[in-house]
Scaffold this motif. Structure first.
Motif, PDB file in Angstrom:
ATOM      1  N   GLY A  52       0.813  -1.217   0.000  1.00  0.00           N
ATOM      2  CA  GLY A  52       0.000   0.000   0.000  1.00  0.00           C
ATOM      3  C   GLY A  52       0.842   1.259   0.000  1.00  0.00           C
ATOM      4  N   ILE A  53       1.934   1.242   0.732  1.00  0.00           N
ATOM      5  CA  ILE A  53       2.848   2.389   0.755  1.00  0.00           C
ATOM      6  C   ILE A  53       3.493   2.565  -0.617  1.00  0.00           C
ATOM      7  N   VAL A  59      -0.147   6.547   3.511  1.00  0.00           N
ATOM      8  CA  VAL A  59       0.868   7.537   3.859  1.00  0.00           C
ATOM      9  C   VAL A  59       0.881   7.686   5.374  1.00  0.00           C
ATOM     10  N   LYS A  60       2.019   8.072   5.877  1.00  0.00           N
ATOM     11  CA  LYS A  60       2.168   8.200   7.329  1.00  0.00           C
ATOM     12  C   LYS A  60       1.496   9.473   7.812  1.00  0.00           C
ATOM     13  N   LEU A  67       6.688   8.585  17.869  1.00  0.00           N
ATOM     14  CA  LEU A  67       8.083   8.730  18.291  1.00  0.00           C
ATOM     15  C   LEU A  67       8.917   9.463  17.242  1.00  0.00           C
ATOM     16  N   GLY A  68       8.486   9.391  15.993  1.00  0.00           N
ATOM     17  CA  GLY A  68       9.231  10.056  14.925  1.00  0.00           C
ATOM     18  C   GLY A  68      10.300   9.180  14.312  1.00  0.00           C
ATOM     19  N   ILE A  69      10.269   7.893  14.619  1.00  0.00           N
ATOM     20  CA  ILE A  69      11.229   6.933  14.060  1.00  0.00           C
ATOM     21  C   ILE A  69      10.535   6.176  12.942  1.00  0.00           C
ATOM     22  N   ASP A  70      11.122   6.229  11.752  1.00  0.00           N
ATOM     23  CA  ASP A  70      10.552   5.513  10.609  1.00  0.00           C
ATOM     24  C   ASP A  70      11.414   4.310  10.267  1.00  0.00           C
ATOM     25  N   LEU A  71      10.767   3.168  10.068  1.00  0.00           N
ATOM     26  CA  LEU A  71      11.467   1.955   9.647  1.00  0.00           C
ATOM     27  C   LEU A  71      11.712   1.989   8.139  1.00  0.00           C
ATOM     28  N   HIS A  74       7.131   6.327   5.235  1.00  0.00           N
ATOM     29  CA  HIS A  74       5.707   6.164   5.563  1.00  0.00           C
ATOM     30  C   HIS A  74       5.413   4.927   6.425  1.00  0.00           C
ATOM     31  N   LEU A  75       6.441   4.350   7.050  1.00  0.00           N
ATOM     32  CA  LEU A  75       6.242   3.202   7.944  1.00  0.00           C
ATOM     33  C   LEU A  75       6.846   3.530   9.309  1.00  0.00           C
TER      34      LEU A  75
END
Length: 109
Positions: A52-53, A59-60, A67-71, A74-75
């Motif tokens: 989907g992303i 979308v995030k 927390l502001g941490i993206d893997l 948009h994940l």
């Protein structure tokens, strides 16, 4: 307040786990089966999110509670935890439904 969303997910999961333990609905009824289904469901939903992303459908969101941490783009870090919670909650609800179904069948007999 950064981390509030993740904290809410973890607190909710703990509440579901307490219900599961009390009435032996999923993990406390059949640990191996529940963990297998949890892994399959979580993996499926994570792949679904990634597709989907990539397609631009998901979308995030933004907000002060992440927390502001993206893997990945948009994940957010919280997403895999939410997917695991959603899968576990589903398994517990199915276990509760099965238990109620069996009890109603026994009461009717």
């Amino acid at each position: 307040m950064p981390g509030l969303y993740l904290a809410a997910i973890l607190v909710s999961a703990a509440g579901v786990a307490v219900c599961d333990a009390r009435w032996r609905l999923a993990l406390w009824r059949d640990r191996r089966r529940t963990l297998l289904l949890l892994a399959i469901g979580w993996g499926f939903l994570l792949v679904w999110d990634i597709v989907g992303i990539a397609a631009g459908v998901f979308v995030k969101g933004t907000g002060p509670w992440f927390l502001g941490i993206d893997l990945a783009p948009h994940l957010p870090l919280e997403e895999p935890f939410f997917l695991a919670f959603l899968t576990y909650l589903t398994l517990v609800l199915i276990g509760a439904g099965e238990k109620l179904w069996r009890r109603r069948g026994a009461d009717a007999a």
